[in-house]
Design an enzyme around this catalytic site. Structure first.
Site, PDB file in Angstrom:
ATOM      1  N   GLY A   1     -36.746  -0.161 -34.785  1.00  0.00           N
ATOM      2  CA  GLY A   1     -35.870   0.437 -35.791  1.00  0.00           C
ATOM      3  C   GLY A   1     -36.576   1.190 -36.899  1.00  0.00           C
ATOM      4  O   GLY A   1     -36.092   1.236 -38.029  1.00  0.00           O
TER       5      GLY A   1
ATOM      6  N   HIS B   1     -34.404  12.381 -30.317  1.00  0.00           N
ATOM      7  CA  HIS B   1     -35.093  12.331 -29.028  1.00  0.00           C
ATOM      8  C   HIS B   1     -36.515  12.874 -29.208  1.00  0.00           C
ATOM      9  O   HIS B   1     -36.704  13.923 -29.832  1.00  0.00           O
ATOM     10  CB  HIS B   1     -34.319  13.178 -28.015  1.00  0.00           C
ATOM     11  CG  HIS B   1     -34.917  13.133 -26.649  1.00  0.00           C
ATOM     12  ND1 HIS B   1     -34.778  12.041 -25.817  1.00  0.00           N
ATOM     13  CD2 HIS B   1     -35.689  14.025 -25.983  1.00  0.00           C
ATOM     14  CE1 HIS B   1     -35.437  12.269 -24.690  1.00  0.00           C
ATOM     15  NE2 HIS B   1     -35.996  13.469 -24.761  1.00  0.00           N
TER      16      HIS B   1
ATOM     17  N   MET C   1     -31.302   2.016 -26.611  1.00  0.00           N
ATOM     18  CA  MET C   1     -31.740   2.198 -25.232  1.00  0.00           C
ATOM     19  C   MET C   1     -30.666   1.787 -24.227  1.00  0.00           C
ATOM     20  O   MET C   1     -30.947   1.113 -23.256  1.00  0.00           O
ATOM     21  CB  MET C   1     -33.029   1.406 -24.986  1.00  0.00           C
ATOM     22  CG  MET C   1     -34.177   1.792 -25.889  1.00  0.00           C
ATOM     23  SD  MET C   1     -34.578   3.549 -25.774  1.00  0.00           S
ATOM     24  CE  MET C   1     -35.374   3.569 -24.174  1.00  0.00           C
TER      25      MET C   1
ATOM     26  N   ASN D   1     -28.232  11.694 -32.057  1.00  0.00           N
ATOM     27  CA  ASN D   1     -29.347  10.923 -31.495  1.00  0.00           C
ATOM     28  C   ASN D   1     -30.638  11.644 -31.854  1.00  0.00           C
ATOM     29  O   ASN D   1     -30.644  12.856 -32.045  1.00  0.00           O
ATOM     30  CB  ASN D   1     -29.214  10.850 -29.967  1.00  0.00           C
ATOM     31  CG  ASN D   1     -30.333  10.035 -29.332  1.00  0.00           C
ATOM     32  OD1 ASN D   1     -30.734   8.999 -29.867  1.00  0.00           O
ATOM     33  ND2 ASN D   1     -30.850  10.492 -28.201  1.00  0.00           N
TER      34      ASN D   1
ATOM     35  N   SER E   1     -36.247  16.182 -31.531  1.00  0.00           N
ATOM     36  CA  SER E   1     -34.982  16.896 -31.718  1.00  0.00           C
ATOM     37  C   SER E   1     -33.894  15.918 -32.135  1.00  0.00           C
ATOM     38  O   SER E   1     -33.831  14.800 -31.622  1.00  0.00           O
ATOM     39  CB  SER E   1     -34.524  17.532 -30.388  1.00  0.00           C
ATOM     40  OG  SER E   1     -35.544  18.318 -29.810  1.00  0.00           O
TER      41      SER E   1
ATOM     42  N   ILE F   1     -27.204   3.352 -22.108  1.00  0.00           N
ATOM     43  CA  ILE F   1     -26.347   4.502 -21.828  1.00  0.00           C
ATOM     44  C   ILE F   1     -24.917   4.127 -22.208  1.00  0.00           C
ATOM     45  O   ILE F   1     -24.400   3.095 -21.767  1.00  0.00           O
ATOM     46  CB  ILE F   1     -26.392   4.871 -20.319  1.00  0.00           C
ATOM     47  CG1 ILE F   1     -27.841   5.113 -19.861  1.00  0.00           C
ATOM     48  CG2 ILE F   1     -25.469   6.033 -20.008  1.00  0.00           C
ATOM     49  CD1 ILE F   1     -28.414   6.460 -20.188  1.00  0.00           C
ATOM     50  N   LEU F   2     -24.302   4.950 -23.022  1.00  0.00           N
ATOM     51  CA  LEU F   2     -22.918   4.699 -23.427  1.00  0.00           C
ATOM     52  C   LEU F   2     -21.976   5.355 -22.417  1.00  0.00           C
ATOM     53  O   LEU F   2     -22.244   6.461 -21.948  1.00  0.00           O
ATOM     54  CB  LEU F   2     -22.680   5.255 -24.831  1.00  0.00           C
ATOM     55  CG  LEU F   2     -23.471   4.525 -25.927  1.00  0.00           C
ATOM     56  CD1 LEU F   2     -23.615   5.387 -27.165  1.00  0.00           C
ATOM     57  CD2 LEU F   2     -22.813   3.190 -26.273  1.00  0.00           C
TER      58      LEU F   2
ATOM     59  N   ASP G   1     -28.958  13.608 -23.375  1.00  0.00           N
ATOM     60  CA  ASP G   1     -29.868  14.450 -24.159  1.00  0.00           C
ATOM     61  C   ASP G   1     -29.554  15.949 -24.045  1.00  0.00           C
ATOM     62  O   ASP G   1     -30.464  16.791 -24.083  1.00  0.00           O
ATOM     63  CB  ASP G   1     -31.336  14.197 -23.750  1.00  0.00           C
ATOM     64  CG  ASP G   1     -31.747  12.747 -23.953  1.00  0.00           C
ATOM     65  OD1 ASP G   1     -31.242  12.109 -24.895  1.00  0.00           O
ATOM     66  OD2 ASP G   1     -32.575  12.251 -23.169  1.00  0.00           O
TER      67      ASP G   1
ATOM     68  N   ASN H   1     -36.892   4.453 -37.211  1.00  0.00           N
ATOM     69  CA  ASN H   1     -36.023   5.557 -37.656  1.00  0.00           C
ATOM     70  C   ASN H   1     -34.856   5.037 -38.480  1.00  0.00           C
ATOM     71  O   ASN H   1     -34.484   5.641 -39.486  1.00  0.00           O
ATOM     72  CB  ASN H   1     -35.514   6.346 -36.441  1.00  0.00           C
ATOM     73  CG  ASN H   1     -36.517   7.376 -35.975  1.00  0.00           C
ATOM     74  OD1 ASN H   1     -36.719   8.385 -36.630  1.00  0.00           O
ATOM     75  ND2 ASN H   1     -37.177   7.098 -34.857  1.00  0.00           N
TER      76      ASN H   1
HETATM   77  C1  GRF Z   1     -38.118   7.068 -31.123  1.00  0.00           C
HETATM   78  O1  GRF Z   1     -39.233   7.669 -30.537  1.00  0.00           O
HETATM   79  C2  GRF Z   1     -36.895   7.907 -30.853  1.00  0.00           C
HETATM   80  O2  GRF Z   1     -37.156   9.266 -30.784  1.00  0.00           O
HETATM   81  C3  GRF Z   1     -36.460   7.412 -29.505  1.00  0.00           C
HETATM   82  O3  GRF Z   1     -36.731   6.039 -29.509  1.00  0.00           O
HETATM   83  C4  GRF Z   1     -37.766   5.751 -30.455  1.00  0.00           C
HETATM   84  C5  GRF Z   1     -37.199   4.749 -31.408  1.00  0.00           C
HETATM   85  O4  GRF Z   1     -38.149   4.216 -32.282  1.00  0.00           O
HETATM   86  N1  GRF Z   1     -35.078   7.743 -29.264  1.00  0.00           N
HETATM   87  P1  GRF Z   1     -37.678   3.346 -33.515  1.00  0.00           P
HETATM   88  O5  GRF Z   1     -36.922   2.135 -32.954  1.00  0.00           O
HETATM   89  O6  GRF Z   1     -36.808   4.185 -34.376  1.00  0.00           O
HETATM   90  O7  GRF Z   1     -38.931   2.907 -34.189  1.00  0.00           O
END
Ligand code: GRF
Length: 187
Positions: free
Chosen positions: A16, A108, A89, A106, A135, A91-92, A144, A18
């Site tokens: 987490g 990516h 992680m 999202n 992105s 798929i919805l 994506d 991000n």
């Molecule tokens: C990130 O690289 C994001 O781009 C991808 O999954 C990873 C998540 O990392 N979708 P975090 O859980 O936010 O550290």
């Protein structure tokens, strides 16, 4: 509750990082819920400690449509009008995506439309690309493939490995996502 686009729910599955930056840099939006399909996700504890409402239920072995329905109901109940996937992680299903159509983002780790799906850093190195990045895109039924609303680039050096590239891209993700989300909720 009428969904307010400035109220954001974040979906995570793991560390987490991000999500943490979306919370720390929240400007023009408010994080009202952090939800996870993995009850052990490290990010959940971090969010709880900051007084953010959390929800989790293990999605493994569950009926997809029924799980999506429960998750969707929880999101609706939170009043969130925008959903930010951040390392989610799972798929919805199409019904879930239709339910929140145009309101889900999202992040990516590639310069979409390049390298949809997994192992983006490895694929970038294998291709000998000189640049890579991340992105932020609108979530649609095709993986994506929704509208790209923001991108950030990094240079790839001949010395880069998957982990060095991942670290470089992640740093840019942490700047890009909060900015992109702030613009998205205001549009
Ligand atoms: C990130 O690289 C994001 O781009 C991808 O999954 C990873 C998540 O990392 N979708 P975090 O859980 O936010 O550290």
């Amino acid at each position: 509750m009428t969904p307010d686009p400035r109220k954001v729910a974040i979906l995570i599955s793991g560390r987490g990082s991000n999500m943490r930056e979306l919370v720390r840099q929240a400007d023009g939006y408010e994080v009202v819920l952090v939800a996870s399909n993995r009850p052990a996700a490290a990010g959940l504890i971090w969010a709880e400690q900051r007084g953010i409402t959390t929800w989790s239920e293990d999605s493994r072995g569950q009926d997809r449509a029924a799980y999506d329905q429960r998750l969707g109901d929880r999101l609706k109940e939170s009043g969130a009008g925008t959903i930010a996937l951040a390392g989610f992680m799972r798929i919805l299903g199409p019904e879930f995506i239709r339910r929140f159509a145009g309101r889900m983002l999202n992040i990516h780790p590639s310069l979409l439309p390049k390298y949809k799906g997994l192992d983006t850093h490895q694929r970038c190195l294998d291709a000998g690309d000189k640049e890579h990045g991340c992105s932020v895109h609108v979530v649609t039924e095709e993986l994506d493939a929704g509208e790209v609303v923001a991108q950030a680039r990094v240079d790839v050096s001949p010395l880069d490995t998957v982990s060095s590239l991942e670290a470089k891209v992640l740093e840019r993700e942490h700047e890009l996502y909060p900015q992109a989300l702030a613009r998205f909720v205001a549009r």
